[in-house]
Each structure stands twice: as structure tokens, then as C-alpha cells.
Design a protein around this motif. Structure first.
Motif, PDB file in Angstrom:
ATOM      1  N   ALA A 165     -16.329  44.369  18.494  1.00 46.69           N
ATOM      2  CA  ALA A 165     -17.733  44.161  19.181  1.00 46.69           C
ATOM      3  C   ALA A 165     -19.253  45.049  18.042  1.00 46.69           C
ATOM      4  CB  ALA A 165     -17.902  44.582  20.896  1.00 46.69           C
ATOM      5  N   ARG A 166     -18.708  45.783  18.155  1.00 49.65           N
ATOM      6  CA  ARG A 166     -19.982  46.597  17.283  1.00 49.65           C
ATOM      7  C   ARG A 166     -20.024  45.824  15.777  1.00 49.65           C
ATOM      8  NH1 ARG A 166     -21.183  51.851  16.642  1.00 49.65           N
ATOM      9  NH2 ARG A 166     -19.397  52.886  17.726  1.00 49.65           N
ATOM     10  N   ALA A 167     -18.670  45.217  15.395  1.00 49.27           N
ATOM     11  CA  ALA A 167     -19.164  44.772  14.231  1.00 49.27           C
ATOM     12  C   ALA A 167     -19.837  42.986  14.491  1.00 49.27           C
ATOM     13  CB  ALA A 167     -17.411  44.134  13.452  1.00 49.27           C
ATOM     14  N   LEU A 168     -19.999  42.660  15.146  1.00 46.89           N
ATOM     15  CA  LEU A 168     -20.330  41.652  16.096  1.00 46.89           C
ATOM     16  C   LEU A 168     -22.334  41.682  16.424  1.00 46.89           C
ATOM     17  CD1 LEU A 168     -20.127  38.224  16.818  1.00 46.89           C
ATOM     18  CD2 LEU A 168     -20.192  39.295  19.008  1.00 46.89           C
ATOM     19  N   SER A 169     -22.461  42.833  15.709  1.00 45.79           N
ATOM     20  CA  SER A 169     -23.504  43.355  16.194  1.00 45.79           C
ATOM     21  C   SER A 169     -24.155  43.685  15.039  1.00 45.79           C
ATOM     22  CB  SER A 169     -23.775  44.165  17.856  1.00 45.79           C
ATOM     23  OG  SER A 169     -23.845  45.420  16.604  1.00 45.79           O
ATOM     24  N   VAL A 170     -23.270  43.628  14.253  1.00 43.99           N
ATOM     25  CA  VAL A 170     -23.537  43.895  12.774  1.00 43.99           C
ATOM     26  C   VAL A 170     -24.449  42.447  12.373  1.00 43.99           C
ATOM     27  CG1 VAL A 170     -23.576  44.665  10.734  1.00 43.99           C
ATOM     28  CG2 VAL A 170     -23.134  46.103  12.487  1.00 43.99           C
ATOM     29  N   GLU A 171     -23.206  41.903  12.627  1.00 47.83           N
ATOM     30  CA  GLU A 171     -23.633  40.436  11.954  1.00 47.83           C
ATOM     31  C   GLU A 171     -25.315  39.830  12.940  1.00 47.83           C
ATOM     32  OE1 GLU A 171     -22.596  39.152   9.614  1.00 47.83           O
ATOM     33  OE2 GLU A 171     -20.122  40.994   9.322  1.00 47.83           O
ATOM     34  N   LEU A 220     -18.964  33.631  14.449  1.00 45.03           N
ATOM     35  CA  LEU A 220     -17.444  32.980  14.714  1.00 45.03           C
ATOM     36  C   LEU A 220     -16.471  33.989  14.496  1.00 45.03           C
ATOM     37  CD1 LEU A 220     -16.806  30.183  16.337  1.00 45.03           C
ATOM     38  CD2 LEU A 220     -16.996  29.105  14.650  1.00 45.03           C
ATOM     39  N   LEU A 221     -16.346  33.858  13.437  1.00 41.06           N
ATOM     40  CA  LEU A 221     -15.469  34.425  13.084  1.00 41.06           C
ATOM     41  C   LEU A 221     -14.894  35.752  13.201  1.00 41.06           C
ATOM     42  CD1 LEU A 221     -15.333  34.019   9.233  1.00 41.06           C
ATOM     43  CD2 LEU A 221     -13.696  32.467  10.835  1.00 41.06           C
ATOM     44  N   LEU A 222     -15.572  37.057  13.940  1.00 42.64           N
ATOM     45  CA  LEU A 222     -15.632  37.978  14.098  1.00 42.64           C
ATOM     46  C   LEU A 222     -15.718  37.840  15.478  1.00 42.64           C
ATOM     47  CD1 LEU A 222     -18.154  40.352  12.408  1.00 42.64           C
ATOM     48  CD2 LEU A 222     -15.766  40.735  12.765  1.00 42.64           C
ATOM     49  N   LEU A 223     -16.132  36.817  16.520  1.00 38.97           N
ATOM     50  CA  LEU A 223     -15.515  36.815  17.863  1.00 38.97           C
ATOM     51  C   LEU A 223     -14.479  36.092  18.248  1.00 38.97           C
ATOM     52  CD1 LEU A 223     -17.393  36.517  20.837  1.00 38.97           C
ATOM     53  CD2 LEU A 223     -18.114  34.185  20.489  1.00 38.97           C
ATOM     54  N   LEU A 224     -13.735  35.308  16.931  1.00 39.57           N
ATOM     55  CA  LEU A 224     -12.421  34.861  16.904  1.00 39.57           C
ATOM     56  C   LEU A 224     -11.753  36.231  17.281  1.00 39.57           C
ATOM     57  CD1 LEU A 224     -12.318  31.560  15.561  1.00 39.57           C
ATOM     58  CD2 LEU A 224     -12.737  31.742  17.558  1.00 39.57           C
ATOM     59  N   ARG A 225     -11.203  37.023  15.525  1.00 40.79           N
ATOM     60  CA  ARG A 225     -11.103  37.791  15.938  1.00 40.79           C
ATOM     61  C   ARG A 225     -10.927  39.001  17.404  1.00 40.79           C
ATOM     62  NH1 ARG A 225      -7.072  39.744  14.703  1.00 40.79           N
ATOM     63  NH2 ARG A 225      -6.047  41.665  13.567  1.00 40.79           N
ATOM     64  N   LEU A 226     -12.382  39.129  17.798  1.00 43.53           N
ATOM     65  CA  LEU A 226     -12.452  39.831  19.032  1.00 43.53           C
ATOM     66  C   LEU A 226     -11.576  39.548  19.855  1.00 43.53           C
ATOM     67  CD1 LEU A 226     -12.943  41.804  20.859  1.00 43.53           C
ATOM     68  CD2 LEU A 226     -15.234  40.281  21.019  1.00 43.53           C
ATOM     69  N   SER A 227     -11.657  38.130  20.361  1.00 42.34           N
ATOM     70  CA  SER A 227     -11.356  37.326  20.999  1.00 42.34           C
ATOM     71  C   SER A 227      -9.361  37.505  21.636  1.00 42.34           C
ATOM     72  CB  SER A 227     -11.686  36.126  21.417  1.00 42.34           C
ATOM     73  OG  SER A 227     -11.982  35.952  21.525  1.00 42.34           O
ATOM     74  N   GLN A 228      -9.172  37.857  19.834  1.00 45.40           N
ATOM     75  CA  GLN A 228      -7.434  37.898  19.498  1.00 45.40           C
ATOM     76  C   GLN A 228      -7.012  39.465  19.755  1.00 45.40           C
ATOM     77  OE1 GLN A 228      -6.989  37.114  15.177  1.00 45.40           O
ATOM     78  NE2 GLN A 228      -7.292  34.631  15.864  1.00 45.40           N
ATOM     79  N   VAL A 229      -7.886  40.064  19.620  1.00 46.68           N
ATOM     80  CA  VAL A 229      -7.247  41.712  19.572  1.00 46.68           C
ATOM     81  C   VAL A 229      -7.212  41.735  21.259  1.00 46.68           C
ATOM     82  CG1 VAL A 229      -7.892  42.451  17.675  1.00 46.68           C
ATOM     83  CG2 VAL A 229      -9.004  43.243  19.068  1.00 46.68           C
TER      84      VAL A 229
END
Lengths: 114, 114, 114, 114
Positions: free
Chosen positions: A35-41, A69-78
Motif C-alpha cells: 500500500a505504501r509502495a502504491l502511494s509512491v507510484e 496497476l502492477l502494484l495494485l495487483l500485487r497488493l490484491s494477491q497478498v
């Protein structure tokens, strides 16, 4: 439209997961960290619009949308969330909301029957 | 998995576009405004992780992921970007990058041949 | 301007610290958590500008600026950073940078002697 | 502590304003643009905490805190907000709030008399 079977949304999810596994990112990829990484992107995405309100470059915008999108998908996965199902469920609500002329929703009004 | 034809990723994109058209949001939905709106939603997503580092609620997390995906799709629409194609293109690069043990990429190393 | 001695910047820092201590927030207030909390508040600040590009209300804007400053001060405290000294040090650099007409800095040019 | 008169908070505000004037940034520095720019800097601040939850470097953290403060001050200037007064006003409220053990405020309880 006949889709390239290796370029679908489902295939994208698999590639995201495979990259993380190949690099042993499980210890970094907690929901909180992602979630933090997504805020960076999303910060980098918004940087595209400084200072004129238009993207600095078409490729740059595309690249930042991709990262988000890539980070949102990865967040969703975990986090164990199906992002498309979650978004459809949210659209079920959005479709029944009453929206004000300023583009915000009318919180004083109940959901419509549809 | 046989997918519900009305709950696919493609259908989601159509619903997002239809909601915006029904409400005449074209004047609000510039790429710049949608990038900003996405930063607002990612803020709400991160609020889920305050202060313990775990989501306040499973439903809350799901809801915020949904909002982020919906805005990212809408931004892609108005910016003329195919988000899945852009993300695959970025994965083509990510798959060739050299990654450091701390989870960041090694900027000193060229892309690998794969 | 003669300042109210109880309304200075220094006094603000003391109030922020006192509130945190009174509520035993030390376990929540890590630098990482406060950086995330600041991203949440900056999201709320940006929400003020949706969708017209002007603040929804003067009071709302003031309130969000206040929240951002308070979190930035608290982050500085727990991280052991003097924010005013850090900002002056950054201004020493900014004053020597060459800036492009589009408002970004010219990364190809060295710092000026001033 | 006797402060260096050229390194105070007030002096910082003047330097921020002077840099903007020297570079004719008035056309870029709308409140909406500066709020967006702040979100970009807070993204960079949060990047410091990926992926271990501790800052990548002490200097990096200091630098990002500085950028956030500088943008917050500039935003306050162009929006006509006194950030220290606004933050004190917010602290007047925060000091009267009832706070829950999880670090969030108890919205069901009225402000305390203090």
C-alpha cells in the motif's frame, strides 16, 4: 477483439506473482508495504502533471499507470482480494448512488433501487 | 474457472465508462484530475493500515482496492492508455532487470537478455 | 509583528509532543507510520481540489494544511530531524540550482556559486 | 537556545517566497498544483521506508522532510493561510478530543471542556 492469450489480464496477474516469487519478495511484500509502495507510484504518476496539468510525456504516463496497476495487483494477491470482483461490487453500489452536479455523491440520499 | 461474463475485467471497464457518461463527468474527468483523485483513494487505502500495520477491516481494504482500480481504469480511458498492455510492457522490462537483495533494482546493471 | 508567545512555531512543536505523550502514542508513532499518516492527510488535502481545482471550502483547506504540518512536525520529532534546519539546508541548494522555464530544475547543470 | 536569525521559521518563509518570485513561478504555483506537488514529495518520503520500514538513509529522510515542509509553506503562502496559526487552531480541537486506545479519535464522543 481476439486477445493475445499471453497479454490478458489473467496472464498479467501470473507474471506479477512469478516475478515476486523468483526474487523472494514475500518478506517485503506485506499488504502494508505494498500500500505504501502504491502511494509512491501514484506520487510519480502525479509528478507527470506538474506544472502544466498535462502529462510530461505520453510514454511517461503509460509507464506510471503500468506501475500503479502492477502494484495494485500485487497488493490484491497478498491481501487475498480479487480486485475485479471487488471493483464490480463497488460499481453495484456506485450505480445506485445519487450524484451531485459537482461530481461528488449525495450522502444525504439513500441508494436507489435498480 | 468459468467466468461470469458480466463480471470480467472488460465488463468492468464498460461499467466505469457508462457511469461517467450517465453523470456527464467528462468535464471533471481530465487525466490530471483523475490522477489527483487516485492519490486521494490511495490515501484512504493507506489509512487502513494505521496504526498497527494491518487493515482495519477486510471489507474496508477490499473497498479501497476497488476504488483505486476503478479510478485507474477511468484515468486510462480518458488518457487513451490500455492499462493491461502498458503493464505487460512494463513487465517485459521488469523481467529483465537485475534486482538487489533489498528489493530495489540495480540501476548500475543493464537489462538482461531473456 | 509581536507574536503571541503561546502561538509560535516552537510552542506548536511542544504541543504536538505533549499530545502524543499524554496519549501514549509512542508505540504508534514510528517514523514509518507517521510518513504513511502524512500521505493520508495529503490525500485529504488533495480531495479539497476535486473536481474544480479550487478548494471546496476555505476552512477545509486550512484544516488539511494544519493536519499536514502537525504530522510533519511529529515525524520530525521521532526521526530526530530539525525540520526548519533541514529546510534551510535544502534552500541553500535550491538557491544555487538552475531552473528551467517549465518549473523543473536543470539536472544537466551544476550548482551555481552564490 | 539563541537562534541564528537567518535560520528561523520566519526567515524560511521569506526564502521560499523569494525563490518563487525570482523564477516567476506564480503561474505554476496555484494552490491546486502545490497540493499535487506535495503529494509527489510525500511519495518520495514514503519511498525512504521501502522495503524495511526504516529510512534508506538519514540524509535522504532529512531531505524529503525538507521538501515537504517547503512545499507546505509555499502552498500556505499562495492560499493565504497562516500554517502555524491553523495548526494551533487544530491543536485546540485535538487537545479536547477523546482518543481511542488504537490511536484514532472517538467520533461518538463530544469535545471535552478544557
Amino acid at each position: 477483439m481476439s486477445e493475445n492469450p499471453h497479454r490478458t489480464f489473467g496472464e498479467l496477474q501470473q507474471r506479477v506473482e512469478a516475478l515476486a516469487e523468483r526474487n523472494n519478495w514475500a518478506r517485503f511484500h506485506t499488504p502494508a508495504n505494498l500500500a505504501r509502495a502504491l502511494s509512491v507510484e501514484v506520487g510519480e504518476l502525479n509528478e507527470q502533471f506538474l506544472w502544466e496539468g498535462v502529462p510530461r510525456s505520453a510514454h511517461g504516463l503509460q509507464d506510471e499507470i503500468a506501475d500503479c496497476l502492477l502494484l495494485l495487483l500485487r497488493l490484491s494477491q497478498v491481501a487475498g482480494v480479487d480486485p475485479v470482483a471487488a471493483a464490480h461490487a463497488k460499481m453495484d453500489v456506485n450505480d445506485r448512488r445519487v450524484w451531485l452536479p459537482d461530481g461528488t455523491r449525495d450522502k444525504s440520499r439513500p441508494l436507489l433501487d435498480r
